[in-house]
Structures are given as structure tokens and as C-alpha cells.
Scaffold this active site. Structure first.
Site, PDB file in Angstrom:
ATOM      1  N   SER A  26      -5.620  39.019  38.289  1.00 25.19           N
ATOM      2  CA  SER A  26      -6.964  38.531  37.994  1.00 25.19           C
ATOM      3  C   SER A  26      -7.902  38.688  39.188  1.00 25.19           C
ATOM      4  O   SER A  26      -7.648  38.172  40.276  1.00 25.19           O
ATOM      5  CB  SER A  26      -6.905  37.060  37.578  1.00 25.19           C
ATOM      6  OG  SER A  26      -8.192  36.595  37.265  1.00 25.19           O
ATOM      7  N   HIS A  34      -9.940  14.614  27.707  1.00 26.64           N
ATOM      8  CA  HIS A  34     -10.724  15.790  28.140  1.00 26.64           C
ATOM      9  C   HIS A  34     -12.070  15.351  28.713  1.00 26.64           C
ATOM     10  O   HIS A  34     -13.133  15.819  28.301  1.00 26.64           O
ATOM     11  CB  HIS A  34     -10.927  16.755  26.970  1.00 26.64           C
ATOM     12  CG  HIS A  34      -9.655  17.334  26.429  1.00 26.64           C
ATOM     13  ND1 HIS A  34      -8.846  18.173  27.172  1.00 26.64           N
ATOM     14  CD2 HIS A  34      -9.058  17.193  25.225  1.00 26.64           C
ATOM     15  CE1 HIS A  34      -7.791  18.532  26.442  1.00 26.64           C
ATOM     16  NE2 HIS A  34      -7.894  17.945  25.267  1.00 26.64           N
ATOM     17  N   ASP A  57     -12.063  22.857  25.338  1.00 27.30           N
ATOM     18  CA  ASP A  57     -11.867  21.415  25.516  1.00 27.30           C
ATOM     19  C   ASP A  57     -12.242  20.973  26.925  1.00 27.30           C
ATOM     20  O   ASP A  57     -12.674  19.842  27.135  1.00 27.30           O
ATOM     21  CB  ASP A  57     -10.406  21.033  25.256  1.00 27.30           C
ATOM     22  CG  ASP A  57     -10.165  20.639  23.809  1.00 27.30           C
ATOM     23  OD1 ASP A  57     -11.133  20.319  23.113  1.00 27.30           O
ATOM     24  OD2 ASP A  57      -9.001  20.666  23.376  1.00 27.30           O
ATOM     25  N   ARG A  78      -5.532  15.358  12.121  1.00 25.02           N
ATOM     26  CA  ARG A  78      -4.283  14.863  12.697  1.00 25.02           C
ATOM     27  C   ARG A  78      -4.296  13.330  12.783  1.00 25.02           C
ATOM     28  O   ARG A  78      -5.321  12.699  12.590  1.00 25.02           O
ATOM     29  CB  ARG A  78      -4.079  15.466  14.093  1.00 25.02           C
ATOM     30  CG  ARG A  78      -3.784  16.957  14.083  1.00 25.02           C
ATOM     31  CD  ARG A  78      -3.815  17.560  15.473  1.00 25.02           C
ATOM     32  NE  ARG A  78      -5.174  17.642  16.002  1.00 25.02           N
ATOM     33  CZ  ARG A  78      -5.477  18.106  17.211  1.00 25.02           C
ATOM     34  NH1 ARG A  78      -4.510  18.493  18.023  1.00 25.02           N
ATOM     35  NH2 ARG A  78      -6.739  18.157  17.618  1.00 25.02           N
ATOM     36  N   TYR A  93      -5.835  12.249  23.698  1.00 25.36           N
ATOM     37  CA  TYR A  93      -6.490  13.292  24.497  1.00 25.36           C
ATOM     38  C   TYR A  93      -7.880  12.786  24.854  1.00 25.36           C
ATOM     39  O   TYR A  93      -8.612  12.294  23.994  1.00 25.36           O
ATOM     40  CB  TYR A  93      -6.615  14.593  23.701  1.00 25.36           C
ATOM     41  CG  TYR A  93      -5.321  15.354  23.522  1.00 25.36           C
ATOM     42  CD1 TYR A  93      -4.649  15.876  24.619  1.00 25.36           C
ATOM     43  CD2 TYR A  93      -4.787  15.563  22.256  1.00 25.36           C
ATOM     44  CE1 TYR A  93      -3.459  16.572  24.469  1.00 25.36           C
ATOM     45  CE2 TYR A  93      -3.605  16.258  22.087  1.00 25.36           C
ATOM     46  CZ  TYR A  93      -2.931  16.765  23.201  1.00 25.36           C
ATOM     47  OH  TYR A  93      -1.764  17.446  23.040  1.00 25.36           O
ATOM     48  N   GLU A 134      -3.427  14.835  28.167  1.00 27.91           N
ATOM     49  CA  GLU A 134      -3.445  16.157  28.807  1.00 27.91           C
ATOM     50  C   GLU A 134      -3.110  16.145  30.291  1.00 27.91           C
ATOM     51  O   GLU A 134      -2.906  17.210  30.883  1.00 27.91           O
ATOM     52  CB  GLU A 134      -4.805  16.844  28.589  1.00 27.91           C
ATOM     53  CG  GLU A 134      -5.969  16.244  29.348  1.00 27.91           C
ATOM     54  CD  GLU A 134      -6.681  15.139  28.595  1.00 27.91           C
ATOM     55  OE1 GLU A 134      -7.779  14.743  29.037  1.00 27.91           O
ATOM     56  OE2 GLU A 134      -6.140  14.664  27.578  1.00 27.91           O
ATOM     57  N   LYS A 183      -7.787  12.834  19.200  1.00 32.27           N
ATOM     58  CA  LYS A 183      -8.915  13.399  19.936  1.00 32.27           C
ATOM     59  C   LYS A 183      -9.693  12.317  20.679  1.00 32.27           C
ATOM     60  O   LYS A 183      -9.603  11.127  20.369  1.00 32.27           O
ATOM     61  CB  LYS A 183      -9.856  14.147  18.988  1.00 32.27           C
ATOM     62  CG  LYS A 183      -9.281  15.454  18.494  1.00 32.27           C
ATOM     63  CD  LYS A 183      -8.891  16.397  19.626  1.00 32.27           C
ATOM     64  CE  LYS A 183     -10.094  16.928  20.385  1.00 32.27           C
ATOM     65  NZ  LYS A 183      -9.675  17.820  21.505  1.00 32.27           N
TER      66      LYS A 183
END
Length: 371
Positions: free
Chosen positions: A220, A96, A270, A15, A94, A118, A75
Site C-alpha cells: 500500500s 462506533h 462505520d 438483528r 456496537y 468493536e 447498533k
């Protein structure tokens, strides 16, 4: 402002942070854009496309980083890029950071202004820059899982949708957010039996209404998770706590009780992954086996479909980039509280609570530093 667009160097990451259309808009607004040669090639954009849009094509990666006031990536930087960090640099990508303390250390040491896609929020409180890649990853998780259920990839040799007279595969999706919803849509389209697990009962009601009973919903808890994973042929991890480390909901014991040849696709990798046996993998070495269960934990899944992913991502990121370019990062952060939510590092301090708590660091609210 001078904006740099380096070529991604993470394993098989194809990307690119800005398209030629974005370059045209930035240059028309009076900004200069440096694009590293071949940066957009694997996404379908040539150097000529960028040059015709007004970019300067640069062969030296260090020059792109060194001369740019704002660097736009896809990234998180990896170790060879750490040397390019410097005080005052604005990094828009991003990040992370929660599971990567080494990267956090480097950003803090260099006093980089790190704005993470994010954790940016819009006026509705949603995550507009994470959503498009979550949509891609959610849809991809099913087609990847279907491929790894084939015998040649180590799977049980099951066709996801079955055929008349033979039951379909059972897919368990953990998390009912953007990733989980998109995974459910594709898995149901394949004809699989799909169970979705989530803590939020209102969300389960919405999904039950949306799919009119075709989707099995499950509250859950550890008991339900153990049963749902044990019955599953494919488990998709789709859990998110924005900016923070994902909780390990699927334990090693649960994995050991799954069917041999079943598959786990942990889209939450991630942020550290929501499966205890999950560890980051790459497109060149995407899977491994634990207790007879195939694990696919690629940290940049959307990179496998770069043309679609780049267009989807930049549709969302570009308005924020233009705001940063026109106003400067500090002023843009002051005027847009949602963009300020994306600020993870600033002036050598961690400015996002989820990152600080995940790494047991001191946290300084962004508003205290940019006001």
C-alpha cells in the site's frame, strides 16, 4: 440483574442483541430479561420463542430501557433513543463513536457506561466481537458489488466472473484483515481477478501462500492505490484502525479517475469510511453516484441477513454478557482486561484512546477509573 433487549430502530436493522437461547441461559442463572415485543421477529425469533425461554415481553420501549440495568443492542443508539440514557446505565452494543461526536456527547452527559463490541479484545489481542460481523460484511461486499455492477443499478454491466472468451471483473480490496480476507475468498470464488492492497508485507505473504498466487497482492502506497483503483471495476474498502476514524486512503482524485460505472463498497463506513467521497447510507437508500462511480456505503450491511448475523454475533457476545450479568459491569471490567478494552465511556469520561484522538477529546484510561 435486569437485562433489556430493545427492538432496533435504525433504518432496516433487523438483528437483535440476544437470542431465545441466551434468554434461557440468563434466566436459568437467576437474571431477569425484558424483551421489547417483535425485537427478534425479523431475525426469525418470535415473542413466543422469547417468552417460552423465560423473557418478559414488553410493549413499551421506554420501559425496557428504564427498568434495565444493562441494555444489550446491536447498533449504536440513534437520536430517538438518546432520551433513554441515564447515569449508571450499562450499554453493551456496537458504538462506533469516532465519527459520531453527538452520540459521544450524550453518553458522557448522562454518564452511561458504554461498552463497545468493536474494541473488546481477547487474550490473543484480536477483536472477537467485531470478527463475526466483519466476516459477514466482507462476504456480503462482493455479492453487493456484483449486483451493483449490473446495468440496472448503474454499474458497467459486467458479470463479476466473466464467461469463456470474456475476461472477469477486476476487484481491488483495500485491507487484508478479516473483511478483506473474506471479500477475497468470495471474489475469487466468483471467478474475478482480485488484487488486495495492504501495508503489512507479512500479511501479504500469508495471503499469497494461502491462495497460491491466485490473489494479486500489492504493497500500500498512494501510487499503487491510484493504479489499483483506476484499473478496478469494484473497489472494496476494508480498512480498520480499532475504535478510531478510518484513514481516507482513496482520494477524490482517485475516484474521479476510476472507470465510469465502476462500484465502491466502503465497508469501513462505520468508522467514517476509507474513501474520501464516501458518506453513510441506509438499506432503504443504499447508493449514490460521484464522478460516474456508484458508491454503496450502508453502515449496517450485515442487517440485510439478520438470521445469519444475529446467530454469528450472539455466539461471540453472549459469554461477555453473562459475565457482566453475573459479576456486575464494574467487577467484570476489572477482572477481564480484554473486556475493559471495550469500555468507551464511563462516569462522563472517554475511556478509549482512539475515540478521544478522533474527536480531539481528553482521554482517561479505563483502568484508572475501574480499579
Amino acid at each position: 440483574m435486569i437485562i433489556g433487549v430493545p427492538k432496533e430502530i435504525k433504518d432496516n436493522e433487523a438483528r437483535v442483541g440476544v437470542t431465545p437461547a441466551g434468554v434461557r441461559a440468563l434466566t436459568e442463572a437467576g437474571h431477569k430479561v425484558l424483551v421489547e415485543t417483535h425485537a427478534g421477529e425479523l431475525s426469525g425469533f418470535t415473542d413466543d420463542d422469547y417468552q417460552n425461554a423465560g423473557a418478559e415481553i414488553v410493549g413499551d420501549r421506554g420501559y425496557v430501557w428504564g427498568k434495565s440495568e444493562t441494555v444489550v443492542k446491536v447498533k449504536e443508539p440513534i437520536e430517538p433513543e438518546y432520551a433513554y440514557f441515564r447515569e449508571g446505565l450499562v450499554l453493551f452494543t456496537y458504538l462506533h463513536l469516532a465519527p459520531i461526536p453527538d452520540l459521544t456527547n450524550k453518553l458522557l452527559e448522562a454518564k452511561v457506561t458504554g461498552i463497545a463490541y468493536e474494541t473488546v479484545r481477547d487474550r490473543q489481542g484480536t477483536l472477537p466481537l467485531l470478527t463475526p460481523m466483519s466476516e459477514v460484511a466482507g462476504r456480503m461486499s462482493v455479492q453487493v458489488g456484483a449486483a451493483y455492477l449490473e446495468k440496472e443499478h448503474g454499474g458497467r454491466g459486467i458479470l463479476l466472473g466473466g464467461v469463456p472468451g470474456v475476461p472477469p471483473a477486476h476487484v481491488t480490496i483495500i485491507g487484508g484483515g478479516i473483511v478483506g480476507t473474506n471479500a477475497a475468498k468470495i471474489a475469487l470464488g466468483f471467478g474475478a481477478k482480485v488484487t488486495l492492497v495492504d501495508l503489512n508485507l507479512n500479511r501479504l505473504r500469508e495471503l499469497d501462500d494461502l491462495y497460491q498466487g491466485r490473489l494479486y497482492t500489492l504493497a500500500s502506497n498512494s501510487y499503487n492505490l491510484a493504479n489499483a483503483t483506476r484499473e478496478a471495476d469494484l473497489v472494496i474498502g476494508a480498512v480498520l484502525i480499532p475504535g478510531a476514524t478510518a484513514p481516507k486512503l482513496v482520494t477524490r482524485t482517485m475516484v474521479s479517475q476510476m472507470k465510469k460505472g465502476s462500484v465502491i463498497v466502503d465497508v469501513a463506513i462505520d468508522q467514517g469510511g476509507c474513501v474520501e467521497t464516501a458518506k453513510p447510507t441506509s438499506h432503504s437508500n443504499p447508493s449514490y453516484v460521484v464522478d460516474g462511480v456508484v458508491h454503496y456505503c450502508v453502515t449496517n450491511m450485515p442487517g440485510a441477513v439478520p438470521h445469519t448475523s444475529t446467530l454469528a454475533l450472539t455466539n461471540s457476545t453472549f459469554p461477555y454478557l453473562m459475565r457482566i450479568a453475573n459479576l456486575g459491569a464494574r467487577e467484570a471490567l476489572k477482572k477481564d482486561p480484554g473486556l475493559a478494552e471495550g469500555l468507551n465511556t464511563y462516569q462522563g469520561k472517554v475511556t478509549y484512546r482512539g475515540v478521544a484522538e478522533s474527536q480531539q477529546r481528553e482521554w482517561t484510561p479505563a483502568a484508572d477509573l475501574i480499579s
